[in-house]
Motif scaffolding. Structure first.
Motif, PDB file in Angstrom:
ATOM      1  N   PRO A  18     -35.265  23.265  41.485  1.00 17.16           N
ATOM      2  CA  PRO A  18     -33.822  23.537  41.399  1.00 17.16           C
ATOM      3  C   PRO A  18     -33.168  23.355  42.773  1.00 17.16           C
ATOM      4  O   PRO A  18     -33.844  23.420  43.797  1.00 17.16           O
ATOM      5  CB  PRO A  18     -33.750  25.015  40.987  1.00 17.16           C
ATOM      6  CG  PRO A  18     -35.097  25.379  40.500  1.00 17.16           C
ATOM      7  CD  PRO A  18     -36.079  24.436  41.137  1.00 17.16           C
ATOM      8  N   ARG A  19     -31.862  23.182  42.770  1.00 15.46           N
ATOM      9  CA  ARG A  19     -31.045  23.062  44.003  1.00 15.46           C
ATOM     10  C   ARG A  19     -31.494  21.912  44.908  1.00 15.46           C
ATOM     11  O   ARG A  19     -31.286  21.955  46.120  1.00 15.46           O
ATOM     12  CB  ARG A  19     -31.078  24.368  44.827  1.00 15.46           C
ATOM     13  CG  ARG A  19     -30.702  25.589  44.022  1.00 15.46           C
ATOM     14  CD  ARG A  19     -30.586  26.805  44.917  1.00 15.46           C
ATOM     15  NE  ARG A  19     -30.710  28.044  44.158  1.00 15.46           N
ATOM     16  CZ  ARG A  19     -30.770  29.251  44.688  1.00 15.46           C
ATOM     17  NH1 ARG A  19     -30.694  29.396  46.005  1.00 15.46           N
ATOM     18  NH2 ARG A  19     -30.878  30.322  43.935  1.00 15.46           N
ATOM     19  N   GLY A  20     -32.214  20.926  44.320  1.00 17.15           N
ATOM     20  CA  GLY A  20     -32.666  19.796  45.133  1.00 17.15           C
ATOM     21  C   GLY A  20     -33.614  20.207  46.240  1.00 17.15           C
ATOM     22  O   GLY A  20     -33.605  19.638  47.331  1.00 17.15           O
ATOM     23  N   ASN A  21     -34.448  21.212  45.953  1.00 16.73           N
ATOM     24  CA  ASN A  21     -35.306  21.771  46.996  1.00 16.73           C
ATOM     25  C   ASN A  21     -36.688  21.130  47.040  1.00 16.73           C
ATOM     26  O   ASN A  21     -37.703  21.807  47.246  1.00 16.73           O
ATOM     27  CB  ASN A  21     -35.421  23.289  46.786  1.00 16.73           C
ATOM     28  CG  ASN A  21     -35.035  24.038  48.036  1.00 16.73           C
ATOM     29  OD1 ASN A  21     -35.338  23.596  49.137  1.00 16.73           O
ATOM     30  ND2 ASN A  21     -34.362  25.162  47.880  1.00 16.73           N
ATOM     31  N   GLY A  22     -36.748  19.814  46.807  1.00 13.91           N
ATOM     32  CA  GLY A  22     -38.012  19.096  46.969  1.00 13.91           C
ATOM     33  C   GLY A  22     -38.858  19.082  45.707  1.00 13.91           C
ATOM     34  O   GLY A  22     -38.384  19.407  44.623  1.00 13.91           O
TER      35      GLY A  22
END
Ligand SMILES: NC(=O)c1ccc[n+]([C@@H]2O[C@H](COP(=O)([O-])OP(=O)(O)OC[C@H]3O[C@@H](n4cnc5c(N)ncnc54)[C@H](O)[C@@H]3O)[C@@H](O)[C@H]2O)c1
Length: 392
Positions: free
Chosen positions: A203-207
């Protein structure tokens, strides 16, 4: 005394917090703001009275000639924007996590070194008033010799929690334990060991992450071991979010909203031992009391953010690295990647690792799986999609 010129790149939530504390610090001056969205730029500019507003970051840096550029943007932008800003030869601070993998994080360090400037990573809890209190008690020998460090997140999906909160916990662990030499970890999804199919975009572009429960055992330089838990709870619980130092003569516990000492290493909650934990007093920078009067908003992070700025001022004055330096931020990413690698391959991982590829992507490729499909960015939508994938 030099006034440090600071430019803020990204003016939403964290950018506004950063701008407020730099603006309030007597040794710093916010000389420019940049955002792609003009309404955010104007809201923040009006609040702290900064007229130099830009939608182009290169233009902002050329015109305002800052000593420090703060980069409080989404995780996927940290390394790319850091590289672009470093091209101008200015010191930076970047939000956590410093990068999403080792290759891009290494690139930031190498660019900063070529330009002879420094990188700081916004791990403000490592400097916060409660950590200062713990550190003072620890340095005074109040818990004897350190032998073990425990840390836990607040219940995010494991692998995501590692990138989101684990980054803060790990930098606090290495503050006391020293650098991490090796990692042994277990990651499970719904109670069974992860498989390459469980590797997902966070989520949230966290890798790229895996596992809803991650448990890592860490060996540190100072002859100390530690455990880090990032376990998914049905409901987030801030009370779980602690770092605890176990010494030969007592224990110290850190929480985002408090710090305590147990003057006994093995106190059972019996025989009138229930109330042995003693509250410690928070420690603030000298200028904080005055400055805090001018900081709007009541985020519980203000004092940590202020400590972070105070440390940057002192580090630049003294010609040394910020305590939350790029080297420390990079090491945190090494530990996180080590945890993923150990969980995937079932081996102990020695750090720093020679192979800088993302271990979970390598693992998936070796299993012959196709490219990852995108997942929703928002936590709730992401969890809904993950529940569907797992069949409930
Ligand atoms: N340190 C902490 O305790 C803590 C707490 C929460 C979040 N975070 C971190 O903060 C970050 C998120 O902060 P946020 O919610 O304020 O971010 P956000 O993504 O909502 O806002 C970033 C802003 O940067 C602007 N921006 C992006 N690219 C730009 C460019 N090229 N030029 C100019 N402006 C640009 C966007 O328009 C946006 O307004 C994440 O990295 C997260 O991990 C840290």
């Amino acid at each position: 005394m030099k006034q440090y010129r600071v430019a803020i790149l990204g003016c939403r939530s964290r950018g506004s917090s950063a701008a407020r504390v730099y603006h309030a610090h007597p040794r710093a001056e916010v000389v420019g703001l940049c955002d792609l969205l003009e309404d955010r730029l104007n809201t923040l500019g009006n609040e702290i009275n900064v007229e130099a507003r830009f939608t182009d970051l290169d233009e902002m840096i050329r015109q305002t000639e800052p000593d420090i550029v703060a980069i409080p943007t989404a995780p996927a932008l940290h390394a790319p924007l850091a590289l672009r800003v470093l091209e101008h030869g200015v010191n930076i601070e970047v939000e956590k996590p410093m990068g999403l993998n080792l290759i891009e994080t290494d690139a930031v360090m190498s660019k900063a070194s070529k330009k002879s400037v420094q990188v700081a990573v916004h791990h403000q809890w490592r400097l916060s008033a409660w950590t200062q209190a713990i550190n003072r008690a620890y340095q005074a020998g109040e818990i004897g010799e350190l032998r073990y460090i425990y840390a836990s997140g607040k219940g995010y999906y494991g692998g995501f929690g590692l990138m989101e909160i684990g980054t803060h916990l790990l930098t606090s662990m290495i503050k006391f334990g020293g650098h991490c030499q090796s990692v042994t970890a277990h990651a499970t999804t719904r109670g069974r060991p992860i498989t390459p199919q469980d590797v997902l975009p966070a989520p949230r572009g966290n890798g790229i992450i895996a596992g809803d429960h991650v448990t890592a055992s860490l060996q540190f330089d100072n002859g100390v071991t530690g455990t880090l838990l990032q376990h998914r709870f049905d409901k987030l619980n801030l009370d779980a979010h602690v770092v605890e130092l176990y010494g030969t003569e007592g224990r110290l516990m850190w929480h985002p909203r408090g710090a305590w000492k147990l003057p006994n290493p093995h106190a059972l909650p019996v025989n009138n031992n229930l109330d042995q934990w003693q509250a410690l007093k928070p420690i603030y920078p000298e200028s904080f009391e005055q400055a805090a009067k001018t900081i709007s908003g009541n985020s519980s992070m203000v004092e940590g953010d202020y400590w972070f700025v105070d440390e940057y001022v002192r580090a630049l004055d003294e010609g040394r690295e910020h305590e939350c330096s790029g080297a420390e931020g990079l090491h945190v990413i090494e530990i996180i990647m080590g945890i993923f690698e150990s969980s995937a391959y079932g081996t102990r991982v020695d750090l720093p690792q020679l192979n800088r590829e993302h271990p979970l992507i390598r693992w998936r490729n070796e299993a012959g799986l196709e490219e990852l499909t995108p997942m929703p960015m928002a936590d709730a939508d992401w969890l809904e999609e993950e529940n569907k994938r797992l069949g409930s």
